[in-house]
Motif scaffolding. Structure first.
Motif, PDB file in Angstrom:
ATOM      1  N   PRO A 128      28.065  49.327  -9.057  1.00  0.00           N
ATOM      2  CA  PRO A 128      27.713  50.561  -8.353  1.00  0.00           C
ATOM      3  C   PRO A 128      26.356  51.069  -8.856  1.00  0.00           C
ATOM      4  O   PRO A 128      26.052  50.928 -10.052  1.00  0.00           O
ATOM      5  N   ASP A 130      25.012  53.858  -9.766  1.00  0.00           N
ATOM      6  CA  ASP A 130      24.928  54.745 -10.929  1.00  0.00           C
ATOM      7  C   ASP A 130      25.229  54.005 -12.221  1.00  0.00           C
ATOM      8  O   ASP A 130      24.583  54.235 -13.248  1.00  0.00           O
ATOM      9  N   GLU A 131      26.200  53.091 -12.190  1.00  0.00           N
ATOM     10  CA  GLU A 131      26.520  52.322 -13.394  1.00  0.00           C
ATOM     11  C   GLU A 131      25.402  51.348 -13.736  1.00  0.00           C
ATOM     12  O   GLU A 131      25.042  51.179 -14.907  1.00  0.00           O
TER      13      GLU A 131
END
Length: 284
Positions: A128, A130-131
């Protein structure tokens, strides 16, 4: 006008050459001579952690001793990293690669728990956003992997991918071969410690050098499947492949650097002549 037959011998300077290398180099050199074509030498030295200048010098010495000649200048991969970066960036722009932060140990563990066991190649995907951003900010190491899922969508499946095999694969494959890149999984195309990886560099080099025939050992037959995929994704020509048998020693094992196979330098030091070795390898 482009030559009708152009082939190459492309060793990595990670050790001295042995009988297996001599056989492969002679196969390519003599095929080019018989076809009235061109024989190129390429030094695949992208792995700076293992390649050594003394081993590269040894390659030139050993091949000259065998009686081989090649065109100049010799292409050294370490001098053409920009070519490989451009190819990687082209794949990235189309979403065909992704950053993989898993270690080799983690991937081997995941493969081992797959339904078909350790023979099932790794398949993954991007994290993802953000990760991924967090892990990049933390300076975590990652590898760029080819996304088979994205490649399959881009090409509408792999059914149209074939290559011509003029030699023979390890299971007797010959003629028009259906490429099965899924066998290799999401292969690594670049990583921090080595930079660009073998599969990407070799297809870029073969295209830039106008290689029409790839002549190499059967241990690299499986590599043709993913290399055929990369050629399709990058719009590069597909050479004809000619895989040859692998030489084995008295113990039945193929000659390999890691097994400390007798080197050509050691054979030469025993007083064996190049003509004698060529006859031993069936190149009179």
């Amino acid at each position: 006008m482009a030559a009708r037959f152009v082939t190459r011998f492309a060793p990595s300077p990670t050790g001295r050459l042995h009988r297996g290398h001599a056989f492969s180099a002679l196969c390519a050199h003599e095929a080019a001579r018989a076809a009235g074509g061109r024989f190129l030498l390429r030094i695949e030295d992208i792995d700076a952690t293992r390649c050594r200048s003394e081993y590269e010098a040894g390659i030139y010495e050993d091949l000259a001793w065998l009686g081989l000649s090649w065109e100049q200048p010799v292409r050294r991969q370490s001098e053409h990293l920009a070519d490989y970066r451009a190819a990687l960036e082209a794949l990235a722009r189309e979403g065909l690669v992704y950053r993989c932060f898993r270690t080799r140990k983690e991937i081997l563990a995941e493969i081992g728990h797959a339904p078909h066991g350790a023979m099932e190649a790794f398949r993954g995907g991007p994290l993802p956003p953000d990760e991924e951003a967090r892990r990049l900010a933390a300076g975590e190491a990652f590898a760029w992997r080819l996304s088979l899922s994205a490649a399959e969508v881009r090409l509408g499946g792999f059914g149209g991918l074939t290559f011509v095999e003029e030699g023979e694969g390890p299971r007797g494959e010959t003629g028009t071969v259906q490429a099965s890149p899924e066998l290799g999984g999401d292969v690594v195309l670049a990583r921090k410690d080595v930079g660009v990886a073998y599969h990407l560099a070799v297809v870029v080099d073969d295209a830039l050098q106008g290689i029409t025939h790839v002549i190499r050992g059967q241990d690299l037959f499986e590599a043709a499947h993913v290399q055929r995929l990369l050629q399709a994704l990058l719009g590069l020509p597909t050479p004809v492949y000619r895989h040859h048998r692998l030489l084995t020693g008295p113990d039945g094992k193929r000659y390999a650097k890691r097994d400390k196979a007798e080197t050509l330098a050691e054979i030469r030091a025993r007083g064996v002549t190049a003509a004698e070795l060529r006859r031993e390898l069936s190149f009179d």
